[in-house]
Design an enzyme around this catalytic site. Structure first.
Site, PDB file in Angstrom:
ATOM      1  CG  ASP A 134      12.500  12.803  -3.805  1.00 31.45           C
ATOM      2  OD1 ASP A 134      13.436  12.666  -3.002  1.00 31.45           O
ATOM      3  OD2 ASP A 134      11.538  12.012  -3.871  1.00 31.45           O
ATOM      4  CE  LYS A 180      11.131   3.881  -3.463  1.00 29.43           C
ATOM      5  NZ  LYS A 180      10.780   5.076  -2.707  1.00 29.43           N
ATOM      6  CD  GLU A 211       8.879   8.125  -3.760  1.00 27.87           C
ATOM      7  OE1 GLU A 211       9.853   8.742  -4.230  1.00 27.87           O
ATOM      8  OE2 GLU A 211       8.942   6.937  -3.398  1.00 27.87           O
ATOM      9  CG  ASP A 248       8.430   8.224   1.819  1.00 22.45           C
ATOM     10  OD1 ASP A 248       8.746   7.486   0.877  1.00 22.45           O
ATOM     11  OD2 ASP A 248       9.149   9.175   2.210  1.00 22.45           O
TER      12      ASP A 248
END
Ligand code: AMP
Length: 620
Positions: free
Chosen positions: A191, A70, A170, A8
Site C-alpha cells: 500500500d 489523517k 486497511e 476508506d
C-alpha cells in the site's frame, strides 16, 4: 438492517462503497471521480468546502485549506514536530498537547472535527445514492494505527452521525476485496499512498483473515515524489530564467499541482510537459514556465525513495515467517502503485506479478463494504477476526516495556503477568499502560496510568502484583492490577477517544447535526455554481468562436440566457440557478441545431455549386 457503507478515509483521497448482492460497488462522490480528495477548506466568504471544490481553491487559500488531516489523527503536537509535514496551514498544540489545526481567523479544529466534515459529505452522498438514511459504517485505518488513532477515527465518524460497526485494518480490507471465502491463502498487500507506505502479509484460512505481519514507513508517500519534482522544476527554472519561485507566495502551490499532474501522466507516458503561464514577472514582462520532463528524469529523482521500500518487503515476509514462494497473491493499494517503477520493484521483491484487476484507489473501500456485509449478516461465508494492531504492556523498572498482549492477537483476549516491587516496603505501584513495539516505554504510546495502593510492606521482589489485560470484541481494553497477598485490586477501562472527552464529542455531534442541513444546502449551492460556471464558459466560448455563424436572434437569445445565469449564479437561490442553467442549456442546444442546419444547407448549396460548375465544364 439497513446498508452498512464501507469508507476508506484516506490521507489524500477517500472512497466509499456498498455491498450489493455480496459484490462491492463504489459510490461516486458526485463530483465526477470515484474518490473524493480528503480536503476541507474555509473560504474568506465564510463557506466550508469539502472534497474537489476545496482542493481546487487551495492555490489561492493555502492557509485555510486543510489537507492530509489523517496524519494528525490522535497525535500529540510534540510527536509531529519530529516529522516533516508538507502542509501550508498552521498546526498548534491544544491545552492537552494534542495537535490541532488553526485557521486564519483564529478558530481551531481538532483533526476529528475536520475528518468528520469529510465523512459527513460522504454520508450525504451515500444517502443520495441509496435514497435512505445511512447510519452504519465500516471504516478503515492503517494497520500501524495505535488505539488512540483508531479511537480518534471512530470519534470522527460519531461526530458525522455515523455508527461505527467495525474499524478495519486497511490491508485486511484490501485482502477482503480479493479473496473468496473458503480459500486458504497468504496475501501481501503493498500500500503506497500519498503520505504513507505500508506492507502487510495476511493469512486467510477458511474465511478468517489474520494480519500476520505489517511494517512500513509513515513518512513516505506520493507527496514526497511531488516535493522532489517541485524542487527539480524550481531549480531548472532558476537555472534557465534566474528567478527563484520559492520566494513567491502563490507560485510554489501552482508548481506543486503541475508536478503532481506531470507525475501521474508519467505513469503512462514516457514524457510530459509542464506549462504554467504568467508564473513570474521580470523587467521584460511576464515569464512563463514551460518545460518537458521524461520518465527517466522522474525515476532518477525518486529512485532512492522507491528503493527504500525493498528491504521492508523482505522484512515483512521474515516477520510473517514465510518466503515469497508461500505467497499466493500480491495486492496493490494506493495511487503511488500506479508508478511503473514501483510496480517493477514489487514484482522483483516478491518474484511475482502483483494483481491488477481492482483499482488501487478503490480496493480498500470495497473491502470495507464487504466487511459491512459480513457484519450485517448478509454474507455468512466469511469470518472477520479482529486482531490487536500493536503490542500492549506496562512500564517496568528502568523504563522498559513489558508486553502483556502481543500484536496480532485475535480478539477478544485476556492475558495476565506477575510483577513485583522495585524497592523495599513499596506500598504503591504505578501501572503505566503502553502500546507499541519498542523496548523502551518512552518510545511507545502511553494509553493510561493508575496506581495500586495498599500493598503490604515487604522487601523488594516479594510482593506479587498480577496485571491482567483484557480486550473485548470492540477493542476496548480493561486493565486490572491485583495484589496477590491482600487481594486488593484496582481496575480501569482504557477507552481513549483520541484526545476528545465524551462531552467534547457530544457537543461536536450537536454542532454537526445543527449544521448538517445548512451544509447540505451549501454543498448543493456550490455544485450548482460549478455547473453554472461550466455552462457560462461554454456559452461565452460559443458566442466568441461562432460569431460568424450566429444569426442576430440566436446571439440575443444566448446573451440574455447567459446574463440570467450569471446573475443567478452570484445569488444564493438554488432554484433560480437551476432554472437559469436549464434555460441556457436549452438555448445552447437550439442554437447549436440552428448552426448545424445552416452548415448543412451551406454544404448543400456549395455542392450544388460544384455540380453546376462541373456541368459547365462538361465533366459530367
Ligand atoms: P492515495 O493516498 O492512495 O489516495 O494515493 C494518493 C497518491 O497517489 C498521491 O500522491 C497521488 O499523486 C498519487 N497518484 C494517483 N494517481 C497516480 C498515478 N497515475 N501515477 C502516480 N501517482 C499517482
Amino acid at each position: 438492517m439497513s446498508c452498512i457503507i464501507g469508507i476508506d478515509l484516506g490521507t489524500t483521497n477517500s472512497c466509499m462503497s456498498i455491498s450489493e448482492g455480496g459484490n462491492a460497488i463504489v459510490i461516486q462522490t458526485g463530483e465526477g471521480p470515484r474518490v473524493m480528495p480528503s480536503v476541507v477548506a474555509f473560504t474568506p466568504a465564510g463557506d466550508k468546502l469539502v472534497g474537489i471544490v476545496a482542493k481546487r481553491q487551495a492555490i489561492t487559500n493555502p492557509k485555510d485549506t486543510i489537507t492530509s488531516i489523517k496524519r494528525l489523527m490522535g497525535r500529540k503536537y510534540e510527536e509531529l514536530e519530529k516529522e516533516t509535514f508538507n502542509v501550508s496551514y498552521d498546526i498548534i498544540p491544544n491545552d492537552k498537547g494534542d495537535a490541532v489545526v488553526k485557521i486564519g481567523d483564529g478558530r481551531t479544529f481538532s483533526p476529528q472535527e475536520i475528518s468528520s466534515m469529510i465523512l459527513q459529505k460522504m454520508k450525504y452522498r451515500a444517502e443520495e445514492y441509496l435514497g435512505e438514511e445511512v447510519t452504519d459504517v465500516v471504516v478503515t485505518v492503517p494497520a500501524h494505527f495505535n488505539e488512540i488513532q483508531r479511537k480518534a477515527t471512530k470519534a470522527a465518524c460519531t461526530i458525522a452521525g455515523l455508527n461505527v460497526k467495525r474499524v478495519l485494518n486497511e490491508p485486511t480490507a484490501a485482502a477482503l476485496a480479493f479473496t473468496d471465502a473458503v480459500e486458504r491463502r497468504k496475501i501481501a498487500v503493498f500500500d503506497f499512498g500519498g503520505g504513507t507506505f505500508d506492507i502487510s502479509v495476511l493469512q486467510v484460512v477458511n474465511g478468517i483473515f489474520e494480519v500476520k505481519a505489517t511494517t512500513g514507513n509513515t513518512q513516505l508517500g506520493g507527496d514526497d515524489f511531488d516535493a522532489c519534482l517541485v524542487d527539480w522544476i524550481m531549480d531548472e527554472f532558476k537555472r534557465e530564467k534566474g528567478i527563484d519561485l520559492r520566494e513567491d507566495p502563490v507560485a510554489p502551490q501552482r508548481v506543486r499541482e503541475a508536478a503532481e499532474r506531470a507525475k501521474c501522466e508519467l505513469s503512462t507516458a514516457l514524457e510530459t510537459s509542464i506549462n504554467l503561464p504568467f508564473i513570474a514577472s521580470s523587467d521584460q514582462g511576464p515569464v512563463h514556465l514551460e518545460m518537458s520532463i521524461t520518465r527517466g528524469i522522474f525515476e532518477g529523482l525518486i529512485r532512492d525513495m522507491v528503493e527504500s521500500t525493498r528491504p521492508l518487503c523482505k522484512q515483512v515476509l521474515k516477520d510473517a515467517g514465510i518466503t515469497h514462494e508461500d505467497l499466493e497473491t500480491v495486492v496493490l493499494v494506493g495511487g503511488s502503485t500506479r508508478i511503473p517503477m514501483v510496480r517493477q520493484l514489487v514484482e522483483e521483491a516478491f518474484l511475482q506479478e502483483p494483481v491488477h484487476s481492482v483499482n488501487p484507489d478503490e480496493v480498500v473501500a470495497m473491502g470495507a463494504a464487504i466487511a459491512g456485509s459480513v457484519v450485517s449478516g448478509q454474507r455468512k461465508d466469511l469470518v472477520l477476526l479482529d486482531v490487536t494492531s500493536l503490542t500492549m504492556g506496562v512500564e517496568t523498572l528502568g523504563g522498559v516495556m513489558a508486553p502483556i498482549i502481543a500484536k496480532n492477537s485475535p480478539l477478544p483476549i485476556k492475558r495476565s503477568k506477575m510483577f513485583t516491587t522495585a524497592v523495599d516496603n513499596q506500598q504503591v505501584v504505578g501501572i503505566h499502560v503502553l502500546q507499541g513495539e519498542r523496548d523502551l516505554a518512552e518510545d511507545n504510546r502511553s494509553l493510561a496510568r493508575f496506581e495500586l495502593v495498599g500493598i503490604n510492606p515487604a522487601p523488594r521482589g516479594v510482593p506479587r502484583v498480577e496485571v491482567s489485560f483484557s480486550i473485548d470484541a470492540n477493542g476496548i481494553l480493561f486493565v486490572n492490577a491485583k495484589d496477590a497477598v491482600t487481594g486488593k485490586h484496582q481496575e480501569m477501562t482504557v477507552n481513549p477517544s483520541g484526545g476528545l472527552s465524551d462531552e467534547d464529542i457530544r457537543e461536536l455531534i450537536r454542532d454537526a447535526r445543527q449544521s448538517r442541513e445548512s451544509d447540505r444546502d451549501r454543498i448543493k449551492l456550490i455544485e450548482n455554481r460549478n455547473v453554472a460556471d461550466q455552462l457560462i464558459y461554454e456559452a461565452t466560448k460559443m458566442i466568441k468562436t461562432s460569431s460568424d455563424r450566429l444569426d442576430r436572434e440566436s446571439r440575443e437569445d444566448l446573451e440574455s440566457a447567459l446574463s440570467e445565469l450569471r446573475t443567478a449564479r452570484d445569488g444564493t437561490d438554488i432554484v433560480s440557478i437551476e432554472k437559469a442553467e436549464k434555460n441556457l442549456s436549452i438555448v445552447m442546444h437550439t442554437v447549436r441545431n440552428i448552426m448545424n442546419m445552416v452548415d448543412t444547407l451551406d454544404e448543400k448549396d456549395s455542392s450544388t455549386d460544384v455540380s453546376t460548375l462541373d456541368q459547365e465544364n462538361g465533366i459530367n
